[in-house]
Design a protein around this motif. Structure first.
Motif, PDB file in Angstrom:
ATOM      1  N   UNK A  83       0.819  -1.201   0.000  1.00 44.59           N
ATOM      2  CA  UNK A  83       0.000   0.000   0.000  1.00 44.59           C
ATOM      3  C   UNK A  83       0.857   1.258   0.000  1.00 44.59           C
ATOM      4  N   UNK A  84       1.947   1.228   0.775  1.00 41.57           N
ATOM      5  CA  UNK A  84       2.835   2.390   0.832  1.00 41.57           C
ATOM      6  C   UNK A  84       3.533   2.596  -0.503  1.00 41.57           C
ATOM      7  N   UNK A 121      -4.212  -5.141  -4.085  1.00 43.17           N
ATOM      8  CA  UNK A 121      -3.316  -5.587  -3.029  1.00 43.17           C
ATOM      9  C   UNK A 121      -2.922  -4.501  -2.039  1.00 43.17           C
ATOM     10  N   UNK A 122      -3.769  -3.505  -1.809  1.00 41.66           N
ATOM     11  CA  UNK A 122      -3.437  -2.491  -0.811  1.00 41.66           C
ATOM     12  C   UNK A 122      -4.361  -2.640   0.390  1.00 41.66           C
ATOM     13  N   UNK A 123      -3.885  -2.148   1.546  1.00 35.48           N
ATOM     14  CA  UNK A 123      -4.668  -2.242   2.769  1.00 35.48           C
ATOM     15  C   UNK A 123      -5.810  -1.234   2.750  1.00 35.48           C
ATOM     16  N   UNK A 124      -6.746  -1.382   3.700  1.00 32.73           N
ATOM     17  CA  UNK A 124      -7.948  -0.543   3.707  1.00 32.73           C
ATOM     18  C   UNK A 124      -7.601   0.929   3.900  1.00 32.73           C
ATOM     19  N   UNK A 125      -6.610   1.221   4.763  1.00 33.17           N
ATOM     20  CA  UNK A 125      -6.258   2.626   5.000  1.00 33.17           C
ATOM     21  C   UNK A 125      -5.710   3.252   3.722  1.00 33.17           C
ATOM     22  N   UNK A 126      -4.876   2.498   3.001  1.00 35.61           N
ATOM     23  CA  UNK A 126      -4.322   3.019   1.756  1.00 35.61           C
ATOM     24  C   UNK A 126      -5.417   3.227   0.727  1.00 35.61           C
ATOM     25  N   UNK A 173      -7.072   6.354   1.553  1.00 37.79           N
ATOM     26  CA  UNK A 173      -6.183   7.496   1.305  1.00 37.79           C
ATOM     27  C   UNK A 173      -6.113   7.792  -0.194  1.00 37.79           C
TER      28      UNK A 173
END
Ligand SMILES: Nc1ncnc2c1ncn2[C@@H]1O[C@H](COP(=O)(O)OP(=O)(O)O)[C@@H](O)[C@H]1O
Ligand SMILES: [Mg+2]
Lengths: 259, 400
Positions: free
Chosen positions: A151-152, A177-182, A185
């Motif tokens: 995600x970063x 393939x990114x996390x929920x926060x990403x 964002x």
């Protein structure tokens, strides 16, 4: 989430594609595609794996050379308008063990300003850091890129695109393939771009969020399978036709119904 | 003797060779880094072997025209021409046929080299009386180096170096992310051709000193060495130049200390020694540093386990753990935690809970490899990612 914008005419469109065919070897991967991206809106390109979504974006950017087709950007040939487009490639397309730090990657977005030999000055660095802050990564400027989560990494790619100060943003699977926060964002940044009047086109793999995130869809499976505002073009019929037997009927109507 | 050689005190020829080798090593190391980062090291091998036919043909041509067949500038021009043809062949085979690049490299390398050896044999029969000595260009030979040769090598090397540094920005962008580089108006094919041309120039410049078989070592080993020492591409380039230059200087000095020590191979071995030292000693990526990290890691794990036990009011069983807790002022001799121990324990528990939640999260779990009992999760995640984890922890009781 449909905007009451007038439909953009092809000669005003941020990206208008006519009769685009691309083939690797002798096998056409996308065939005779027409696409008219609506100005100031967010468009999702959807279709199954291998449908030619990435190829469509790359051909629009002349990264792969098409067999035929005409591409205009804001009504002019791509070569004259290329500086108005920012491209965010698929994250998996680069080697993340490359010796470079986050800030260096964002600075690559300033190449058109810096040129071959231009010095990186304080205001360039500031600009790059601002872009990192916009994606919530300001504390990660000095990290080796290999240490980032997926995600970063995606956020760094988005920050590099922001640094270009473009008018049209083309993103290849920014949410894969990114996390929920990403994910939230990234969608916040994309929506803020739209609020500034920019145009966003993203290859999108998650049918359940199409309605919440985008204004328009473009459906593709080697050929164009549909195009238009969500309400008109993102229907069980068009999705069924695009994905063939790959999705169950119940799944499709659930995904495409308005929430 | 070696010290004299290093201080350039053992004669005119040795000094020329040493300085020429240092310039060559510097240029080859820095230039080769771009190739190394583009992951195309093998192409350099094809290019260097492809110089041989041109070398032999240039010799024949110069002799036929009544000149000195061993004129270095003439030999360099011939080599460059045939290396250029070899390079275009690899590029053409890869782009226009279904051959993969490695196969194209193998084919071009062996065909050109084989043809070159045939021509060398012909040269030897033709000018039996003249003793062409062309085979010395296979592994280099510095015995009769002239002042003009040394100047040619140094000037050529520095010119290549300057060109590579001028192109560093687009070259690195193409190496990292070619698709994006293309959208910035960089022509990838031209950049690849540019770097190969520079590599070809280095090969030709280095013919006299290290020869065409070993030049690839001078291009790649310094870059691989420098990669141990830095995570930033521009520093890797500078360090590779430094390591290459040092290897050239020291290697040439060593070979000057005794007759019969071949300069080129000694330079390559010196470069390899620097590589080995880096492999062992470099911080971060080196073997020794990994071992040290392992030891400190072990202690941190004990400390962490101790803190977690304190946080959960459990007894600490292991003597090493108790000793570490006491030495760090976290636990009193009677087993009661100090106030700092209390707060560190609570912090450790909070961190542990978050790592635990991260492991079960669909997209962050790839980061669990960085949970070494030492890294704080605050250093690994952005604030909004941590908030997301905390939300998950709050809604799923029982993970704590
Ligand atoms: N460089 C390439 N060479 C040959 N075939 C390719 C290349 N890139 C993609 N393809 C093929 O083209 C098709 C479409 O690929 P792509 O555009 O990546 O699809 P999508 O992004 O929709 O998953 C796939 O069948 C893929 O295997
Ligand atoms: Mg794709």
């Amino acid at each position: 989430m449909t905007l009451a914008l007038p439909r953009t005419a092809p000669d005003q469109s941020p990206l208008a594609i006519r009769g685009l065919t691309v083939s690797y070897g002798e096998q056409p991967v996308v065939f005779s595609i027409d696409m008219t991206v609506q100005d100031g809106a967010m468009t999702a390109i959807i279709g199954p794996n291998g449908a030619g979504k990435s190829t469509l974006l790359k051909a629009a950017l002349n990264i792969v050379k098409p067999l035929s087709g005409r591409i205009t950007v804001y009504g002019q040939p791509l070569a004259q308008q290329a500086h108005r487009i920012a491209y965010v490639p698929q994250r998996a397309s680069v080697d993340w063990d490359f010796p470079t730090e986050v800030l260096d990657v964002v600075l690559m977005g300033l190449y058109r300003d810096l040129g071959l030999l231009g010095r990186v000055r304080a205001h360039h660095i500031r600009q790059a850091r601002d872009c990192l802050a916009r994606v919530g990564m300001e504390d990660f400027a000095d990290r080796q890129i290999g240490q980032l989560s997926g995600g970063q990494q995606q956020r760094v790619f988005l920050a590099r695109a922001l640094a270009q100060k473009a008018d049209l943003y083309l993103l290849d699977e920014p949410f894969a393939g990114v996390d929920a926060a990403t994910e939230s964002a990234i969608i916040d940044v994309l929506k803020s771009l739209r609020a500034e009047g920019k145009t966003v086109v993203a290859v999108h793999h998650d049918l359940s969020t199409v309605r919440a995130y985008f204004d328009n869809v473009f459906l593709i499976n080697r050929r164009k399978m549909g195009e238009g505002p969500i309400a008109a073009a993102f229907t069980p019929e068009t999705v069924q036709a695009t994905y063939g037997g790959r999705l169950a009927d119940g799944q499709i109507s659930q995904l495409t119904m308005g929430a | 003797m070696l010290l004299d050689a290093l201080l350039l005190q053992i004669g005119y020829n040795a000094t020329l060779v040493t300085l020429g080798s240092a310039a060559l090593g510097l240029a080859a190391g820095a230039t080769g880094t771009f190739l190394f980062l583009r992951k195309r090291s093998l192409v350099a091998d094809a290019v260097s072997h492809a110089t041989l036919p041109g070398l032999a043909l240039a010799f024949m041509l110069m002799v036929a025209l009544g000149g000195d067949g061993r004129n270095l500038a003439g030999l360099m021009a011939g080599s460059a021409l045939s290396a250029w043809i070899g390079l275009l062949s690899v590029s053409w085979l890869t782009r226009r046929t279904r051959l993969a690049e490695d196969a194209a490299i193998g084919a071009v390398l062996s065909v050109f080299f084989g043809f070159g050896i045939v021509l060398l044999t012909v040269v030897q029969t033709l000018s039996a009386g003249r003793q062409a000595g062309l085979e010395s260009f296979l592994l280099g030979s510095t015995a009769g180096m002239l002042f003009s040769d040394a100047i040619l090598i140094a000037a050529g090397g520095l010119l290549v170096l300057a060109s590579a540094l001028a192109l560093r920005r687009p070259l690195l962008m193409v190496a990292f992310d070619p698709g994006f580089a293309e959208t910035q108006g960089i022509d990838i094919h031209r950049m690849d051709l540019a770097i190969m041309t520079l590599v070809m120039a280095i090969t030709v410049v280095g013919l006299k000193v290290v020869g065409l078989i070993l030049i690839v070592a001078l291009l790649i080993i310094p870059a691989a060495t420098a990669r141990f020492w830095s995570n930033r591409a521009d520093r890797v380039v500078l360090l590779a130049g430094l390591f290459g230059g040092l290897s050239g200087y020291i290697g040439a000095a060593i070979s000057a200390t005794a007759p019969g020590l071949p300069t080129g191979p000694i330079i390559v071995l010196t470069g390899f020694a620097v590589f080995t030292a880096s492999l062992l000693l470099a911080p971060g990526r080196g073997v020794l540093s990994a071992a040290l990290r392992h030891r400190s890691h072990q202690r941190q794990v004990h400390l962490r386990q101790g803190l977690l036990a304190l946080a959960q009011d459990q007894p600490v069983y292991e003597a090493l753990t108790r000793r570490l807790l006491r030495r760090n002022g976290l636990q009193r001799a009677d087993g009661v935690p100090t106030s700092e121990g209390h707060s560190r324990a609570a912090a450790a528990l909070r961190d542990e809970t978050r790592w635990q939640a991260l492991r079960s999260s669909a997209h962050l779990s790839e980061l669990s490899a960085r949970d070494d009992g030492l890294t704080l999760i605050l250093d690994v995640l952005t604030p909004d990612q941590i908030a997301e984890l905390d939300r998950r922890i709050a809604t799923a009781p029982g993970t704590a």
